[in-house]
Scaffold this active site. Structure first.
Site, PDB file in Angstrom:
ATOM      1  CB  CYS A  76      -0.936   0.025   1.294  1.00  0.00           C
ATOM      2  SG  CYS A  76      -2.135   1.439   1.309  1.00  0.00           S
ATOM      3  CG  HIS A 162      -1.645  -1.782  -9.456  1.00  0.00           C
ATOM      4  ND1 HIS A 162      -2.645  -0.942  -8.982  1.00  0.00           N
ATOM      5  CD2 HIS A 162      -1.023  -2.117  -8.539  1.00  0.00           C
ATOM      6  CE1 HIS A 162      -2.258  -0.539  -7.717  1.00  0.00           C
ATOM      7  NE2 HIS A 162      -1.301  -1.387  -7.264  1.00  0.00           N
ATOM      8  CD  GLU A 211      -7.143   1.473  -3.497  1.00  0.00           C
ATOM      9  OE1 GLU A 211      -6.948   0.627  -2.367  1.00  0.00           O
ATOM     10  OE2 GLU A 211      -6.646   2.533  -2.968  1.00  0.00           O
ATOM     11  CB  CYS A 220      -4.555   3.845  -5.580  1.00  0.00           C
ATOM     12  SG  CYS A 220      -3.953   2.380  -5.531  1.00  0.00           S
ATOM     13  N   GLY A 223      -1.184   2.409  -6.852  1.00  0.00           N
ATOM     14  CA  GLY A 223      -1.717   2.707  -8.295  1.00  0.00           C
ATOM     15  C   GLY A 223      -1.048   3.848  -9.120  1.00  0.00           C
TER      16      GLY A 223
HETATM   17  N1  LIG Z   1      -6.436  -1.974  -2.641  1.00  0.00           N
HETATM   18  C1  LIG Z   1      -4.791  -2.400  -2.822  1.00  0.00           C
HETATM   19  C2  LIG Z   1      -4.358  -2.181  -1.151  1.00  0.00           C
HETATM   20  C3  LIG Z   1      -4.126  -0.607  -1.050  1.00  0.00           C
HETATM   21  C4  LIG Z   1      -3.274   0.177  -1.972  1.00  0.00           C
HETATM   22  C5  LIG Z   1      -3.686   1.741  -1.874  1.00  0.00           C
HETATM   23  N2  LIG Z   1      -4.500   2.155  -0.875  1.00  0.00           N
HETATM   24  C6  LIG Z   1      -2.350   2.412  -2.102  1.00  0.00           C
HETATM   25  O1  LIG Z   1      -2.297   3.478  -1.613  1.00  0.00           O
HETATM   26  O2  LIG Z   1      -1.312   1.800  -2.558  1.00  0.00           O
HETATM   27  C7  LIG Z   1      -4.977  -3.970  -3.037  1.00  0.00           C
HETATM   28  O3  LIG Z   1      -5.933  -4.702  -2.774  1.00  0.00           O
HETATM   29  O4  LIG Z   1      -3.818  -4.312  -3.605  1.00  0.00           O
END
Ligand SMILES: N[C@H](CCC[C@H](N)C(=O)O)C(=O)O
Length: 277
Positions: A76, A162, A211, A220, A223
């Protein structure tokens, strides 16, 4: 009944409940995580971050990441910045450059003098073990059938998976039309984060991300890293890019294959709290 101390934090509107698992015993099952993440029946968060000690030599902490749906994930980006701010503000370390391990790799957040946090997010990966999808071909752009329509995606792992596509306008409805369908697409057995990138210039993009396990968030971090890597691999972007998210701006740099992605942005504490479990 037990109580749980936590700190509510946000990075560009991507919001977190951060829990000190060093000085308190914490055991949270998926149902409890979902209740805590509920914005009406709980505290509400996109992700919960659980800070723990690490037994790995040279590593300062471990932190575990849980989506609002209770799923534990590998990485994250916005959370990494908030983690670093948290451990310093809570007096868990006197370092300003920290080595922290997650479920997939070690990252290195550094607190900047002006309040931002820069994170070495490690090198992006494109191998089947991280994203089974790419097992088929090493193309940079894959054609994905989504409900009878074909979209061109670039798949990137920042530890978490991603699928990034280029759109003419991030507000053209593609997020609403394709976000959940790509997240849950059968070609991604572990599901995937779906990124929608509008190229504004070779050093500037707008980005929205649906997400995995949380739905669309205001920002994100991984992301943003994945989108810049995808744009560079597609020949659309230069090495340092300003990423505009709905929650604000991030600076992302990548010098190419095998090199780490660097991310710089804010990390803000909102309030401290105690919740009854
Ligand atoms: N939902 C993402 C995890 C959180 C990523 C996001 N909040 C960031 O800032 O990178 C996943 O399932 O891989």
């Amino acid at each position: 009944m037990s109580s749980l101390r936590f700190t509510k934090m946000q990075g560009l509107g991507n919001d977190f409940v951060v829990v000190d698992g060093v000085r308190q015993q914490v055991a949270l099952d998926a149902a409890t995580l979902r209740r805590l993440g509920d914005r009406h029946f709980g505290v509400g968060f996109d992700q919960l971050l659980l800070v723990e000690t690490s037994s790995t030599p040279g590593i300062d902490f471990r932190y575990r990441i849980f989506n609002a749906d209770g799923s534990e994930v590998e990485q994250c980006g916005n959370g990494a910045r908030c983690f670093a701010r948290f451990v310093v503000d809570q007096g868990l370390t006197d370092k300003t450059e920290i080595a922290v391990e997650t479920a997939r790799g070690v990252i290195y957040p550094r607190l900047e003098a002006g309040g931002d946090v820069t994170v070495d997010m490690g090198a992006p990966r494109f191998i089947p073990a991280d994203i089974p999808f790419v097992a088929e071909a090493d193309a940079v752009v894959h054609q994905l059938d989504v409900g009878g329509e074909t979209v061109g995606i670039t798949v990137v792992s920042m530890g978490n998976p991603h699928a990034v596509q280029v759109v003419s306008d991030v507000n053209n409805g593609a997020v609403e039309r394709f976000g959940a369908a790509i997240e849950n697409h059968p070609r991604f057995p572990a599901r995937v984060n779906a990124g929608f990138m509008q190229v504004l210039a070779r050093d500037e993009i707008a980005l929205r991300v649906h997400e995995r396990g949380a739905g669309e968030t205001l920002a994100c971090g991984t992301g943003a890293c994945a989108a810049v890597v995808a744009g560079i691999r597609r020949g659309l972007l230069d090495a340092t890019v300003r990423v505009h998210t709905r929650g604000g701006g991030l600076s992302i740099s990548w010098a190419g294959e095998g090199r780490p992605v660097l991310m710089t942005g804010p990390a803000v504490t909102v309030f401290d709290g105690v919740i009854t479990l």
